[in-house]
Design a protein around this motif. Structure first.
Motif, PDB file in Angstrom:
ATOM      1  N   TYR A   9      -9.921 -13.685   0.881  1.00  0.00           N
ATOM      2  CA  TYR A   9      -8.813 -12.882   0.328  1.00  0.00           C
ATOM      3  C   TYR A   9      -8.701 -11.512   0.994  1.00  0.00           C
ATOM      4  O   TYR A   9      -8.094 -10.601   0.437  1.00  0.00           O
ATOM      5  N   ASP A  10      -9.307 -11.340   2.141  1.00  0.00           N
ATOM      6  CA  ASP A  10      -9.321 -10.019   2.780  1.00  0.00           C
ATOM      7  C   ASP A  10      -7.945  -9.574   3.261  1.00  0.00           C
ATOM      8  O   ASP A  10      -7.596  -8.420   3.166  1.00  0.00           O
ATOM      9  N   ARG A  11      -7.182 -10.511   3.813  1.00  0.00           N
ATOM     10  CA  ARG A  11      -5.895 -10.140   4.417  1.00  0.00           C
ATOM     11  C   ARG A  11      -4.819 -10.013   3.349  1.00  0.00           C
ATOM     12  O   ARG A  11      -4.588 -10.928   2.569  1.00  0.00           O
ATOM     13  N   LYS A  12      -4.170  -8.856   3.314  1.00  0.00           N
ATOM     14  CA  LYS A  12      -3.074  -8.642   2.358  1.00  0.00           C
ATOM     15  C   LYS A  12      -1.776  -9.071   3.042  1.00  0.00           C
ATOM     16  O   LYS A  12      -1.414  -8.536   4.079  1.00  0.00           O
ATOM     17  N   ARG A  14       1.720  -8.814   3.048  1.00  0.00           N
ATOM     18  CA  ARG A  14       2.960  -8.132   2.654  1.00  0.00           C
ATOM     19  C   ARG A  14       3.380  -7.252   3.814  1.00  0.00           C
ATOM     20  O   ARG A  14       2.555  -6.827   4.613  1.00  0.00           O
ATOM     21  N   THR A  16       4.435  -4.061   5.867  1.00  0.00           N
ATOM     22  CA  THR A  16       4.233  -2.613   5.784  1.00  0.00           C
ATOM     23  C   THR A  16       5.204  -1.907   6.716  1.00  0.00           C
ATOM     24  O   THR A  16       5.241  -0.688   6.785  1.00  0.00           O
TER      25      THR A  16
END
Length: 188
Positions: A9-12, A14, A16
């Protein structure tokens, strides 16, 4: 022996920044990044987030819907803000006096708004007029209005499904048997 850390789950996921390299869009992003940071208002945060969005997530909005929402809001002096395109609607016979701000306004829509005594603004003009989003009405079009969305859902032909099938053509010879007549299985 150490603990095995889960990096799943490290990569967000969304945005930017916008994918587009459009200079003017990127200038607007710069402006609203500043406003969001300095004013700390939800309005500016939403505008900034929507500026990043793909075209599918910035659906167009017709004059008809804008006029309806503006009337329902009962704020005659407010500016209608759409992060997307405002299109004309020939079914709307009388355009009320509107003050709108959008990324793009089609030519006929612009003409009709101005003829009714309204005003068409850009986002940099809006930032000067209303940096905190005071006296504005933020609207967006329906994302599910695309024809592609009609094909999503329960499989076509399944009972209680209103999903549009992918058919080569709409005619006598195409998908007219099972589910369309009681002699073949069932009639929907």
């Amino acid at each position: 022996m150490g603990i095995d850390i889960n990096h799943k789950y490290d990569r967000k996921v969304r945005r930017t920044e916008p994918k587009s390299q459009d200079v003017y869009l990127r200038l607007l992003v710069k402006l609203y990044r500043f406003l969001q940071r300095r004013t700390n208002k939800k309005f500016n945060r939403i505008i900034l987030k929507r500026l990043f969005m793909s075209k599918i997530n910035r659906p167009p909005m017709s004059l008809q819907r804008i006029a309806r929402f503006a009337k329902a809001a009962k704020q005659p002096e407010s500016t209608v803000v759409v992060v997307g395109t405002i299109t004309d609607d020939a079914r709307l016979l009388v355009v009320p006096k509107l003050k709108v701000c959008a990324l793009h306004v089609t030519q006929t829509a612009r003409e009709r708004i101005l003829k009714a005594g309204g005003e068409v603004m850009t986002f940099d003009q809006l930032a000067l007029a209303s940096p905190t989003g005071k006296n504005t009405l933020l609207l967006q079009g329906r994302r599910t209005a695309r024809t592609a969305c009609k094909h999503f859902g329960k499989a076509p032909g399944v009972p209680h499904s209103h999903t549009r099938p992918y058919v080569r053509s709409k005619g006598r010879k195409f998908e007219r048997a099972r589910g369309r007549r009681s002699s073949c299985g069932y009639k929907k």
